[in-house]
Design a protein around this motif. Structure first.
Motif, mmCIF file in Angstrom:
data_model
loop_
_atom_site.group_PDB
_atom_site.id
_atom_site.type_symbol
_atom_site.label_atom_id
_atom_site.label_comp_id
_atom_site.label_asym_id
_atom_site.label_seq_id
_atom_site.Cartn_x
_atom_site.Cartn_y
_atom_site.Cartn_z
ATOM 1 N N ARG A 429 60.097 -39.374 -61.440
ATOM 2 C CA ARG A 429 58.787 -39.762 -62.527
ATOM 3 C C ARG A 429 57.871 -38.796 -62.288
ATOM 4 O O ARG A 429 57.186 -38.326 -63.302
ATOM 5 C CB ARG A 429 58.442 -41.099 -61.967
ATOM 6 C CG ARG A 429 59.200 -42.317 -62.213
ATOM 7 C CD ARG A 429 59.641 -42.790 -63.848
ATOM 8 N NE ARG A 429 58.031 -43.109 -64.107
ATOM 9 C CZ ARG A 429 57.709 -44.321 -63.825
ATOM 10 N NH1 ARG A 429 58.199 -45.392 -63.506
ATOM 11 N NH2 ARG A 429 56.298 -44.633 -64.423
ATOM 12 N N ALA A 430 57.416 -38.269 -60.996
ATOM 13 C CA ALA A 430 56.386 -37.275 -60.838
ATOM 14 C C ALA A 430 56.710 -35.977 -61.536
ATOM 15 O O ALA A 430 55.979 -35.387 -62.310
ATOM 16 C CB ALA A 430 56.022 -36.924 -59.549
ATOM 17 N N LEU A 431 57.901 -35.381 -61.596
ATOM 18 C CA LEU A 431 58.207 -34.325 -62.054
ATOM 19 C C LEU A 431 58.182 -34.510 -63.706
ATOM 20 O O LEU A 431 57.848 -33.262 -64.410
ATOM 21 C CB LEU A 431 59.732 -33.765 -61.784
ATOM 22 C CG LEU A 431 59.988 -33.610 -60.399
ATOM 23 C CD1 LEU A 431 61.547 -33.351 -60.043
ATOM 24 C CD2 LEU A 431 59.129 -32.450 -59.947
ATOM 25 N N ALA A 432 58.333 -35.674 -64.109
ATOM 26 C CA ALA A 432 58.313 -35.812 -65.778
ATOM 27 C C ALA A 432 56.938 -35.843 -66.060
ATOM 28 O O ALA A 432 56.462 -35.525 -67.423
ATOM 29 C CB ALA A 432 59.268 -36.856 -65.862
ATOM 30 N N ASP A 433 56.162 -36.810 -65.374
ATOM 31 C CA ASP A 433 54.694 -37.376 -65.788
ATOM 32 C C ASP A 433 53.599 -36.391 -65.430
ATOM 33 O O ASP A 433 52.758 -36.367 -66.158
ATOM 34 C CB ASP A 433 54.606 -38.735 -65.368
ATOM 35 C CG ASP A 433 55.567 -39.951 -65.947
ATOM 36 O OD1 ASP A 433 56.437 -39.365 -67.220
ATOM 37 O OD2 ASP A 433 55.706 -40.880 -66.132
ATOM 38 N N VAL A 434 53.581 -35.821 -64.360
ATOM 39 C CA VAL A 434 52.668 -35.092 -63.900
ATOM 40 C C VAL A 434 52.231 -34.059 -64.835
ATOM 41 O O VAL A 434 50.906 -33.836 -65.047
ATOM 42 C CB VAL A 434 52.690 -34.500 -62.350
ATOM 43 C CG1 VAL A 434 51.823 -33.589 -62.006
ATOM 44 C CG2 VAL A 434 52.894 -35.537 -61.616
ATOM 45 N N PRO A 435 53.097 -33.150 -65.247
ATOM 46 C CA PRO A 435 52.423 -32.162 -66.441
ATOM 47 C C PRO A 435 51.932 -32.837 -67.610
ATOM 48 O O PRO A 435 51.044 -31.908 -68.131
ATOM 49 C CB PRO A 435 53.892 -31.542 -66.809
ATOM 50 C CG PRO A 435 54.821 -31.885 -65.599
ATOM 51 C CD PRO A 435 54.512 -33.241 -65.322
ATOM 52 N N LEU A 436 51.744 -34.178 -68.008
ATOM 53 C CA LEU A 436 51.514 -34.792 -68.998
ATOM 54 C C LEU A 436 49.884 -35.369 -68.747
ATOM 55 O O LEU A 436 49.388 -35.856 -69.624
ATOM 56 C CB LEU A 436 52.307 -35.798 -69.513
ATOM 57 C CG LEU A 436 53.618 -35.220 -70.080
ATOM 58 C CD1 LEU A 436 54.621 -36.271 -70.495
ATOM 59 C CD2 LEU A 436 53.630 -34.266 -71.059
ATOM 60 N N SER A 437 49.482 -35.248 -67.494
ATOM 61 C CA SER A 437 48.336 -36.110 -66.809
ATOM 62 C C SER A 437 47.347 -34.996 -66.388
ATOM 63 O O SER A 437 47.789 -34.134 -65.577
ATOM 64 C CB SER A 437 48.717 -37.020 -65.948
ATOM 65 O OG SER A 437 47.807 -37.833 -65.459
ATOM 66 N N ALA A 438 46.236 -35.245 -66.631
ATOM 67 C CA ALA A 438 45.045 -34.406 -66.137
ATOM 68 C C ALA A 438 44.735 -34.721 -64.531
ATOM 69 O O ALA A 438 44.099 -33.665 -64.034
ATOM 70 C CB ALA A 438 43.894 -34.423 -66.911
ATOM 71 N N PHE A 439 44.868 -35.992 -63.958
ATOM 72 C CA PHE A 439 44.854 -36.515 -62.750
ATOM 73 C C PHE A 439 45.911 -37.452 -62.357
ATOM 74 O O PHE A 439 45.942 -38.466 -62.918
ATOM 75 C CB PHE A 439 43.492 -37.013 -62.653
ATOM 76 C CG PHE A 439 42.896 -37.261 -61.290
ATOM 77 C CD1 PHE A 439 42.241 -36.532 -60.534
ATOM 78 C CD2 PHE A 439 43.582 -38.530 -60.714
ATOM 79 C CE1 PHE A 439 41.740 -36.884 -59.231
ATOM 80 C CE2 PHE A 439 42.866 -39.007 -59.502
ATOM 81 C CZ PHE A 439 42.181 -38.080 -58.643
ATOM 82 N N SER A 440 46.517 -37.061 -61.069
ATOM 83 C CA SER A 440 47.562 -37.734 -60.810
ATOM 84 C C SER A 440 47.617 -38.003 -59.451
ATOM 85 O O SER A 440 46.987 -37.369 -58.544
ATOM 86 C CB SER A 440 49.121 -37.151 -60.953
ATOM 87 O OG SER A 440 49.098 -36.417 -62.357
ATOM 88 N N ILE A 441 47.849 -39.344 -58.909
ATOM 89 C CA ILE A 441 48.034 -39.767 -57.484
ATOM 90 C C ILE A 441 49.675 -40.136 -57.375
ATOM 91 O O ILE A 441 50.011 -41.007 -57.897
ATOM 92 C CB ILE A 441 46.995 -41.023 -57.130
ATOM 93 C CG1 ILE A 441 45.642 -40.583 -57.351
ATOM 94 C CG2 ILE A 441 47.310 -41.247 -55.661
ATOM 95 C CD1 ILE A 441 44.457 -41.621 -57.140
ATOM 96 N N ILE A 442 50.101 -39.351 -56.532
ATOM 97 C CA ILE A 442 51.632 -39.547 -56.061
ATOM 98 C C ILE A 442 51.676 -40.012 -54.725
ATOM 99 O O ILE A 442 51.206 -39.519 -53.807
ATOM 100 C CB ILE A 442 52.481 -38.313 -56.505
ATOM 101 C CG1 ILE A 442 51.958 -37.604 -57.775
ATOM 102 C CG2 ILE A 442 53.689 -38.595 -56.537
ATOM 103 C CD1 ILE A 442 52.476 -38.575 -58.799
#
Length: 736
Positions: A429-442
């Motif tokens: 999910r992170a590989l797909a969604d992180v590029p679309l988000s300005a701030f991420s907590i994984i």
């Protein structure tokens, strides 16, 4: 470099301990720049913040510095990429402090009207001391009578009181027998509708201590119904049309069902008793029992899920089930009484609530993949966090924060119970969604089976033992009449000595020297082995133990650690030398960036060694050739590559001063189980490092990445956390 962001941090030596407030300061500025009162952090500097492509925070739950250094060789990617590191104080509410909620220590007050009444204390230095549950009840388990509301508390929280003018016409339950810790508990819950008179009861449920439903009846209100509140009560006009039972009937039934020493349990039970127009002298209110700061209260739905693991008040059902709610409140009270305040405090309910809020926030505002597609959702009003939480500010700026962890996968139905599957799905999910988000907590996790107190104690003992062996050297043989003072002086030129003892078990005298820093012990092995000391040609070596068999490999990897690149250790200084003196002495060294001269924590005087950091690694190599044998005011210097950061040195000191229990009394079977658990943990750590490597490589250039080991926090022990950070540049490297 002018086209990319860079990170510069004042984390050298004693400045490497960072508070949660300082970490929040960094994340807020990285995410918002100078908007919304965000300012450049005081402890580090982000150059060209506006060019940051995003911020990614990777949280490794249930880990600490202990895990990083115990499994240092397995964390191959982390130690090669993340140069900036800092110690992080453990917190019972880590995720909340990470996002700014509760960041102000002045807000850490007891719940409204609650005061500490127990002499029991949580060990000093733990945040659990400030937990409102601990402050009210102490640590020790107590009987149920300790948790019933006093008369003053009942008055304060608007409970019906006998003799009160507001309670004229109310019916007493006549349960007037003295309560004991063995008195029976009964769960009570009512559903109300709005009538011309106000709130009137429409349904009543009573359950006993075994969870059996004794009463579950619909009640017809006396006045005309204005609003049935069907969404919450589940009551409709059609349901009440055939009902003949009135409030007086329910009052009589309750008086018949409740024994003379009954204790009623409910969630905000005052509202139920007011609606029932009944007075009962002994109550436990779970909304007050599970105390929060500043008088706030947890919702019953949240407590049932967080404490009992039960889903109640589900949206798919029409309204609440009072029997279900009554049973949940009863079980919550039973859990609290049986487990005690300490265990309840360790649940970290505030952190769990913040995680739930952030998950909902991310679910409502980030990119959804629940149907296998990516559709940007409209921003809804976020749940209340803190006024200072920068996630609220991100909403205003139109950016998309993302929270990913096992809990979020659970809520979307994607996560299986297997931990490896969970971490794998989180990565996907992170590989797909992180590029679309300005701030991420994984959020990744090692799982509860790897943070059991016995396993952690075993790991702690092994790390302590390994570090002690690496700091220790044996030297000899010496002549029968050798001078111990001259030996100590010679070995002291390599660095600070903790102790020197003479080994008497050998035919010829040997000495055991224990140093305070790893560089000193390694310098002694390298420079004094085969040298003539006190008139004898001696051999210098570390003790041969299971912990030191891979010592050479570990030393080599520590030298190659990105944090130690361009840093050298210099010993043999005179105590009279100040930092200004050394700056003057070393001014001709090319590309010298920082000089750190440690102080003795007890005396405040400068130590006889220092660290030098250079802008380029080659400049450090050149400086080593110059400094070895260099004389500063009559003192001959010795130097080598740095091995350990300032926070690791202090951690070693803390471990040495808190020896604890070495090994413990374990059976052979328990030892085998611990060994197998450690081997499994080593494999899991290696996989975790690989997942972080894969995620880091997928990030866009100019992305700030922060990896956090939050620290392990309990009533009995507290392990500090660790933070690592870097800004990715071309080729997956870090721009520091």
């Amino acid at each position: 470099q002018e086209k990319s962001s860079r990170l510069s941090a004042a984390l050298f030596g004693e400045k490497s301990e960072i508070s949660h407030e300082q970490l929040y300061e960094l994340l807020k500025y990285a995410a918002l720049g100078k908007c919304h009162n965000a300012a450049q952090p005081s402890w580090c500097r982000i150059y060209h913040q506006s060019r940051l492509a995003g911020v990614v925070v990777i949280v490794l739950h249930q880990t600490s510095q202990l895990h990083f250094y115990k499994f240092y060789l397995q964390f191959k990617h982390l130690r090669k990429v993340f140069r900036h590191r800092f110690t992080l104080k453990p917190s019972i509410n880590f995720l909340a402090s990470l996002c700014g909620e509760g960041a102000n220590p002045k807000s850490q007050k007891t719940a409204q009207g609650l005061t500490a009444t127990s002499s029991e204390r949580v060990p000093e230095g733990t945040d659990l001391q400030r937990d409102p549950i601990i402050q009210k009840y102490g640590v020790k388990k107590q009987g149920l009578t300790r948790y019933t509301l006093t008369l003053d508390e009942q008055k304060r929280y608007d409970y019906p009181i006998k003799g009160s003018p507001k309670c004229r016409g109310y019916v007493c339950t006549e349960c007037d027998q003295q309560r004991t810790d063995s008195s029976p508990l009964f769960g009570l819950d009512c559903e109300m509708c709005l009538t011309a008179k106000g709130n009137e009861v429409t349904r009543v449920s009573l359950v006993d201590a075994q969870g059996r439903c004794l009463l579950n009846e619909l009640v017809k209100p006396e006045s005309i119904v204005v609003h049935y509140r069907t969404r919450f009560s589940g009551i409709t006009k059609e349901m009440l049309r055939p009902v003949k039972t009135r409030l007086a009937d329910i009052q009589t039934r309750l008086k018949q069902l409740l024994p003379r020493d009954a204790v009623l349990v409910g969630h905000s039970l005052n509202a139920d008793l007011q609606a029932l127009e009944m007075i009962h002298p002994s109550v436990i209110d779970t909304s007050l029992l599970f105390a929060r700061n500043e008088g706030r209260r947890f919702k019953l739905k949240f407590l049932a899920k967080a404490v009992l693991g039960k889903e109640i008040q589900c949206e798919k059902n029409l309204g609440h089930d009072p029997a279900e709610d009554a049973r949940a409140t009863l079980e919550l009270a039973q859990f609290f009484i049986e487990q005690g305040p300490a265990k309840v405090a360790e649940l970290n309910l505030e952190m769990l609530l913040t995680t739930e809020k952030l998950a909902e926030f991310s679910k409502n505002n980030a990119v959804s993949q629940l149907q296998g597609c990516r559709v940007q959702q409209q921003w809804n009003e976020p749940p209340h966090l803190a006024k200072t939480c920068f996630l609220d500010c991100l909403q205003v700026t139109g950016q998309k924060p993302l929270l990913l962890g096992r809990q979020e996968l659970d809520s979307s139905g994607l996560c299986q119970s297997n931990l490896r599957t969970a971490n794998k799905q989180i990565l996907q999910r992170a590989l797909a969604d992180v590029p679309l988000s300005a701030f991420s907590i994984i959020q990744f996790s090692l799982g509860p089976q790897y943070v059991a107190s016995r396993l952690l104690a075993g790991l702690c003992d092994k790390v302590r033992s390994k570090l002690t062996d690496m700091l220790t050297i044996y030297a000899g043989p010496f002549g029968e009449s050798f001078c111990l003072k001259s030996v100590k002086k010679e070995f002291g030129r390599c660095g600070p000595i903790q102790s020197v003892t003479v080994v008497t078990e050998t035919q010829q005298p040997y000495v055991c020297v224990q140093y305070e820093v790893l560089e000193a012990a390694q310098l002694a092995v390298e420079s004094l082995n085969g040298a003539e000391v006190a008139g004898s040609c001696i051999k210098v070596q570390r003790p041969v133990t299971a912990a030191t068999l891979d010592c050479d490999v570990l030393i080599k990897q520590l030298e190659l650690d990105v944090e130690n690149q361009g840093v050298i250790y210099v010993a043999g200084l005179k105590k009279s030398l100040t930092e200004t003196d050394l700056q003057e002495e070393f001014r001709e060294l090319k590309d010298l960036e920082t000089l750190f001269l440690p102080k003795d924590l007890q005396t405040g005087k400068h130590r006889k060694y220092c660290f030098l950091r250079f802008q380029k690694s080659q400049s450090a190599v050149d400086a080593l050739e110059v400094l070895n044998g260099w004389s500063v005011k009559g003192s001959k210097l010795r130097s080598r590559n740095a091995l350990a950061s300032g926070h690791l040195c202090r951690w070693i000191g803390q471990m040495n001063h808190s020896p604890g229990k070495q090994g413990g009394n374990f059976t052979c079977e328990q030892v085998e189980q611990l060994w197998a658990s450690e081997q499994e943990l080593r494999r899991e750590v290696k996989k975790l490092d690989h997942r972080i490597k894969k995620l880091y490589r997928s990030l866009q250039n100019n992305t700030l990445c922060v990896v956090l080991f939050p620290g392990v926090h309990s009533l009995h022990s507290s392990q500090p956390g660790l933070g690592l950070m870097a800004i990715k540049d071309d080729g997956g490297r870090s721009a520091c």
